[in-house]
Design a protein around this motif. Structure first.
Motif, PDB file in Angstrom:
ATOM      1  N   SER A 133      11.525   1.037  -1.023  1.00 29.08           N
ATOM      2  CA  SER A 133      11.709   1.115  -2.476  1.00 29.08           C
ATOM      3  C   SER A 133      10.555   0.506  -3.260  1.00 29.08           C
ATOM      4  CB  SER A 133      13.011   0.405  -2.872  1.00 29.08           C
ATOM      5  OG  SER A 133      12.947  -0.971  -2.545  1.00 29.08           O
ATOM      6  N   LEU A 134       9.580  -0.093  -2.582  1.00 29.45           N
ATOM      7  CA  LEU A 134       8.449  -0.722  -3.271  1.00 29.45           C
ATOM      8  C   LEU A 134       7.396   0.337  -3.574  1.00 29.45           C
ATOM      9  CD1 LEU A 134       8.157  -4.033  -1.201  1.00 29.45           C
ATOM     10  CD2 LEU A 134       9.538  -3.553  -3.244  1.00 29.45           C
ATOM     11  N   SER A 135       7.572   1.031  -4.668  1.00 34.45           N
ATOM     12  CA  SER A 135       6.736   2.192  -4.985  1.00 34.45           C
ATOM     13  C   SER A 135       5.292   1.822  -5.290  1.00 34.45           C
ATOM     14  CB  SER A 135       7.331   2.958  -6.177  1.00 34.45           C
ATOM     15  OG  SER A 135       7.430   2.115  -7.315  1.00 34.45           O
ATOM     16  N   SER A 136       5.010   0.559  -5.627  1.00 35.19           N
ATOM     17  CA  SER A 136       3.643   0.143  -5.946  1.00 35.19           C
ATOM     18  C   SER A 136       2.873  -0.347  -4.722  1.00 35.19           C
ATOM     19  CB  SER A 136       3.664  -0.975  -7.006  1.00 35.19           C
ATOM     20  OG  SER A 136       4.223  -0.518  -8.218  1.00 35.19           O
ATOM     21  N   LEU A 137       3.542  -0.442  -3.579  1.00 36.05           N
ATOM     22  CA  LEU A 137       2.880  -0.970  -2.388  1.00 36.05           C
ATOM     23  C   LEU A 137       1.782  -0.024  -1.923  1.00 36.05           C
ATOM     24  CD1 LEU A 137       2.958  -3.302  -0.341  1.00 36.05           C
ATOM     25  CD2 LEU A 137       4.497  -1.913   1.055  1.00 36.05           C
ATOM     26  N   ARG A 138       0.566  -0.521  -1.832  1.00 35.69           N
ATOM     27  CA  ARG A 138      -0.573   0.305  -1.452  1.00 35.69           C
ATOM     28  C   ARG A 138      -1.279  -0.189  -0.179  1.00 35.69           C
ATOM     29  NH1 ARG A 138       1.787   3.179  -4.101  1.00 35.69           N
ATOM     30  NH2 ARG A 138       1.220   4.250  -6.027  1.00 35.69           N
ATOM     31  N   VAL A 139      -1.177  -1.488   0.101  1.00 35.22           N
ATOM     32  CA  VAL A 139      -1.885  -2.069   1.251  1.00 35.22           C
ATOM     33  C   VAL A 139      -0.892  -2.848   2.110  1.00 35.22           C
ATOM     34  CG1 VAL A 139      -3.719  -3.645   1.999  1.00 35.22           C
ATOM     35  CG2 VAL A 139      -4.023  -2.258  -0.065  1.00 35.22           C
ATOM     36  N   LEU A 140      -0.905  -2.573   3.408  1.00 36.28           N
ATOM     37  CA  LEU A 140      -0.023  -3.273   4.343  1.00 36.28           C
ATOM     38  C   LEU A 140      -0.796  -3.591   5.614  1.00 36.28           C
ATOM     39  CD1 LEU A 140       2.805  -4.290   5.215  1.00 36.28           C
ATOM     40  CD2 LEU A 140       3.231  -1.977   6.106  1.00 36.28           C
ATOM     41  N   TRP A 141      -0.732  -4.848   6.028  1.00 37.18           N
ATOM     42  CA  TRP A 141      -1.327  -5.275   7.298  1.00 37.18           C
ATOM     43  C   TRP A 141      -0.214  -5.765   8.215  1.00 37.18           C
ATOM     44  CZ3 TRP A 141      -6.726  -6.348   8.665  1.00 37.18           C
ATOM     45  CH2 TRP A 141      -7.633  -5.803   7.749  1.00 37.18           C
TER      46      TRP A 141
END
Length: 227
Positions: free
Chosen positions: A75-83
């Motif tokens: 649901s985190l629509s703004s999430l762009r970067v994930l490590w």
């Protein structure tokens, strides 16, 4: 020194290498945009679902075992970067494709950007075979991990060239911030480090308003009751 009138004003939080396992306190920082939590002991991602404005999440070298934990980030629509590199879940087959299929809003996973072609291939490949770790949990009778072992099938992706999620710009992509880990703490100096943390906490208290102080007081009382 950054002055935050309340915990809701915090946009960037760096807790790298803090031996954290329970991060339920994230509910108090719903507007945070960048979270650096690498080199901790985090196993569950449910608390991150409260961070509705989150754009970048750094979780290298934690203890996330199953990719189904990513359901809490959908649901985190703004999430762009994930490590997630150096977590046990990053060792499963088709790791990148599985993550991208669950979180198609991402622009970057670990070290590499996600191209529109890679995104579409991941979406068209879902659903994937059951996660091997989840299969092991099922055979061992672990209800907590096995309950959500197999995600529901996705509808077939459209053959249209239009993408449901915006791809990164072809040129001059936005410069995303990177975590800046503090130097590692020598185990022999742990008491000194704890004292420094205490000083930092006491200094921060002077920057908080009454509402934020009440939140901190409640959290401390809860932690003490659990001892």
């Amino acid at each position: 020194k950054t002055k935050a009138a309340s915990l809701e004003d915090i946009k960037n939080l760096n807790l790298w290498g803090s031996e954290l396992k329970n991060v339920s306190v994230l509910a108090c920082v719903p507007n945070v945009e960048v979270l650096s939590l690498s080199v901790n002991r985090i196993t569950e991602l449910e608390p991150f679902g409260a961070c509705r404005q989150l754009q970048e999440l750094y979780l290298r070298k934690n203890e996330v075992r199953v990719l189904d934990e990513l359901d809490h980030l959908i649901s985190l629509s703004s999430l762009r970067v994930l490590w997630l590199v150096d977590n046990p879940c990053a060792d499963v087959p088709d790791y990148r494709a599985r993550v991208i299929a669950k979180l198609p809003q991402l622009h970057k996973l670990d070290h590499n950007n996600i191209s529109e072609d890679e995104r579409q291939r991941a979406l068209s490949s879902a659903p994937f075979p059951i996660d091997p770790v989840m299969a092991e949990a099922e055979s061992a009778g672990d209800p907590k991990q096995a309950a959500t072992a197999r995600p529901p099938p996705r509808a077939p992706s459209s053959t249209s060239n239009s993408a449901p999620y915006p791809a990164p710009p072809a040129s001059a992509p936005p410069q995303l911030s990177h975590e800046t880990p503090p130097p590692p703490i020598d185990p022999s100096a742990k008491k000194e480090a704890i004292f420094k943390y205490f000083i930092a906490v006491m200094a921060l208290l002077g920057e908080l308003d009454d509402e934020a102080l009440r939140i901190v007081q409640t959290e401390i009382a809860q932690r003490l009751s659990e001892k």
